[in-house]
Design an enzyme around this catalytic site. Structure first.
Site, PDB file in Angstrom:
ATOM      1  N   ARG A  96       0.845  -1.207   0.000  1.00  0.00           N
ATOM      2  CA  ARG A  96       0.000   0.000   0.000  1.00  0.00           C
ATOM      3  C   ARG A  96       0.872   1.246   0.000  1.00  0.00           C
ATOM      4  O   ARG A  96       0.593   2.219  -0.687  1.00  0.00           O
ATOM      5  CB  ARG A  96      -0.961  -0.030   1.199  1.00  0.00           C
ATOM      6  CG  ARG A  96      -2.145   0.925   1.053  1.00  0.00           C
ATOM      7  CD  ARG A  96      -1.876   2.310   1.595  1.00  0.00           C
ATOM      8  NE  ARG A  96      -1.390   2.217   2.943  1.00  0.00           N
ATOM      9  CZ  ARG A  96      -0.378   2.944   3.423  1.00  0.00           C
ATOM     10  NH1 ARG A  96       0.224   3.851   2.687  1.00  0.00           N
ATOM     11  NH2 ARG A  96       0.054   2.760   4.658  1.00  0.00           N
ATOM     12  N   THR A 170      10.285   6.853   1.195  1.00  0.00           N
ATOM     13  CA  THR A 170       9.831   5.576   0.624  1.00  0.00           C
ATOM     14  C   THR A 170      10.132   5.556  -0.877  1.00  0.00           C
ATOM     15  O   THR A 170       9.895   6.550  -1.572  1.00  0.00           O
ATOM     16  CB  THR A 170       8.315   5.401   0.860  1.00  0.00           C
ATOM     17  OG1 THR A 170       8.078   5.432   2.261  1.00  0.00           O
ATOM     18  CG2 THR A 170       7.805   4.088   0.274  1.00  0.00           C
ATOM     19  N   ALA A 248      -2.618  10.942   0.178  1.00  0.00           N
ATOM     20  CA  ALA A 248      -2.012   9.705   0.692  1.00  0.00           C
ATOM     21  C   ALA A 248      -2.627   9.310   2.036  1.00  0.00           C
ATOM     22  O   ALA A 248      -2.833   8.126   2.319  1.00  0.00           O
ATOM     23  CB  ALA A 248      -0.509   9.884   0.819  1.00  0.00           C
ATOM     24  N   GLU A 369       3.110  10.249   7.387  1.00  0.00           N
ATOM     25  CA  GLU A 369       1.927  11.001   6.916  1.00  0.00           C
ATOM     26  C   GLU A 369       1.280  11.785   8.057  1.00  0.00           C
ATOM     27  O   GLU A 369       0.058  11.930   8.095  1.00  0.00           O
ATOM     28  CB  GLU A 369       0.899  10.056   6.285  1.00  0.00           C
ATOM     29  CG  GLU A 369       1.356   9.433   4.995  1.00  0.00           C
ATOM     30  CD  GLU A 369       1.379  10.418   3.860  1.00  0.00           C
ATOM     31  OE1 GLU A 369       0.911  11.557   4.047  1.00  0.00           O
ATOM     32  OE2 GLU A 369       1.895  10.056   2.793  1.00  0.00           O
TER      33      GLU A 369
END
Ligand code: TGC
Ligand code: FAD
Length: 390
Positions: A96, A170, A248, A369
């Site tokens: 994900r 990432t 996101a 996030e």
């Protein structure tokens, strides 16, 4: 439906709230995860690798930039995108995460703030998985407070020259293009940095105990010279990267439901077959209480995700409501994972079962996030009108 027919995986029959198309997308991603991710992910996790070749498979399924319009993107609803994130994260958060960073951060930034040339150059290749993107906002000394970033871009003739370090990025070491946010004389701006640009390098972060089936990197920009057209023309100020984060974070609202559901499923199945004191542990009241708590937590989070998905599709979803979803659903999923780990006893600490892998992954999800604290503060401000960040 009689009580006996209740589906233990979906006690509230949330499935009935989905359209035919949403169910189809959900089934196709679930099938992919069961066939291609679940059998191997324990090994990838143990070895600490994300299999780069999976990017093209994810692209082939239309999952990269899935909710974006044009440029080879599938253009699905936000809810469908969320359901895909849910199924991917039921396999592993790393998958994900890959899809979030590619579609909601890197591709979204180019789609929302890029020139036509930038969109043509990158989006079709990123949609197929032929090109991989990353998103560099965080720095070693600038995490929750991205406004304090030190990475700087200065003009040199027609060129831009970037200096600074991004951390915890990432996909950083497998990316073809990095969306890099930097301070300029006119505030924060975004740049598209091809990863073969002179002065750009990426170093893998090793020894992670979480998100091991995902690449995390440091990006170093040392006199990194870029042509003038590397600038994202429509991204001005901190609101630009924060706009990408809303996308996101929305995916995480759904994804975390998948991680929680996988842990609950594992605990339920285990409890049905594991015998102690002459009968399945599922027959003990204390174990049932844990299963019920997990089922309720996953059901609540699923409903919340779907509600936010419908709001996003209706164009009414506010960033603070996304914070509500991220804060609630990730915290709940982490609680479910910890309870499931307990139900599995000693087996729960191994990679033979998905539970502890999800639990350690969720320790990253609760931080990236926007940490749980940051989302609490966003909501605190929404409730009181008073900012308590600084
Ligand atoms: P503040 O003064 O409040 O805001 C600055 C400007 O931004 C606007 N804004 C937003 N715009 C769009 N969406 C949002 N959610 C927004 N939040 C704020 C705001 O209106 C203002 O605009 P303008 O035009 O007036 O300038 O900013 P602040 O410096 O006080 O910080 C606010 C805070 C703390 C909420 C924010 O900075 C924050 O969200 N911090 C957390 C940082 C974060 O989430 N980093 C994530 C990095 S990416 C990542 O983790 C990827 S993980 C990927 C994976 O593997 O899945
Ligand atoms: P800090 O900001 O230093 O926070 C430390 C602690 O202090 C936390 O508990 C926090 O809640 C608390 N805190 C901070 N400020 C306040 C406050 N005002 N009030 C109360 N408490 C506060 N970033 C990217 O840009 N791109 C990526 O692709 C990316 N991928 C990531 C992948 C992984 C696996 C991880 C772990 C992180 C990734 N990140 C990425 C970075 C992530 O977004 C940051 O780690 C996150 O924003 C928190 O920043 P920090 O780690 O510096 O913690």
């Amino acid at each position: 439906m009689s009580k006996q027919d209740l589906d233990p995986r979906d006690l509230l029959a949330v499935d009935a709230l989905l359209s035919e198309e949403e169910r189809m997308i959900r089934e196709s991603v679930r099938g992919f995860v069961e066939d291609r991710v679940v059998p191997q992910v324990g090994d990838w996790y143990e070895r600490g690798v994300f299999p780069r070749e999976m990017a093209k498979e994810l692209g082939g399924l239309g999952l990269l930039g899935m909710h974006l319009e044009g440029f080879g993107c599938a253009g699905t609803s936000a809810t469908s995108y969320g359901l895909a994130c849910l199924e991917l994260e039921a396999g592993d958060t790393g998958f994900r995460s890959f899809v979030s960073v590619q579609g909601s951060l890197a591709m979204y930034a180019i789609h929302a703030y890029g020139s036509d040339e930038q969109k043509e150059r990158w989006l079709p290749a990123m949609a197929t998985g032929d090109a991989i993107g990353c998103f560099g906002l965080t720095e070693p000394d600038s995490g929750s407070d991205p406004g304090s970033m030190r990475t700087r871009a200065r003009r040199d003739g027609d060129d831009w020259v970037l200096d600074g370090t991004k951390m915890w990025i990432t996909n950083g070491s497998i990316a073809d293009v990095a969306v890099v946010w930097a301070q300029t004389d006119e505030g924060v701006r975004g740049f598209l940095v091809p990863t073969d640009a002179p002065g750009f390098s990426a170093n893998v972060v090793h020894r992670k105990l979480s998100l091991r089936a995902s690449v995390t990197s440091e990006l170093v920009l040392s006199g990194c010279r870029l042509p003038g057209d590397a600038l994202l023309p429509k991204a001005r100020g901190l609101s630009a990267p924060l706009g990408c984060l809303n996308e996101a974070r929305f995916g995480i609202v759904f994804g975390s439901v998948g991680a929680g559901r996988a842990c609950y499923d594992s605990a339920r199945e285990y409890a049905a077959t594991r015998e102690q004191f002459g009968r399945p542990i599922a027959g003990f009241q204390l174990v049932q209480a844990k299963l019920v708590d997990m089922a309720m937590s996953v059901g609540r989070s699923h409903l919340l995700a779907l509600h936010l998905g419908r709001m996003k599709d209706a164009g009414t979803l506010e960033p603070q409501q996304v914070s509500f979803g991220k804060l609630h659903n990730v915290g709940e999923a982490l609680g479910v994972a910890r309870t499931a780990r307990d139900v599995l006893g000693a087996n729960g600490i191994t990679l033979e079962y998905p539970v502890m892998r999800h639990m350690t992954n969720l320790e990253s999800v609760v931080t990236y996030e926007g940490t749980a604290d940051i989302h609490r503060l966003v909501l605190g401000k929404a409730i009181t009108g008073l900012g308590a960040f600084a």
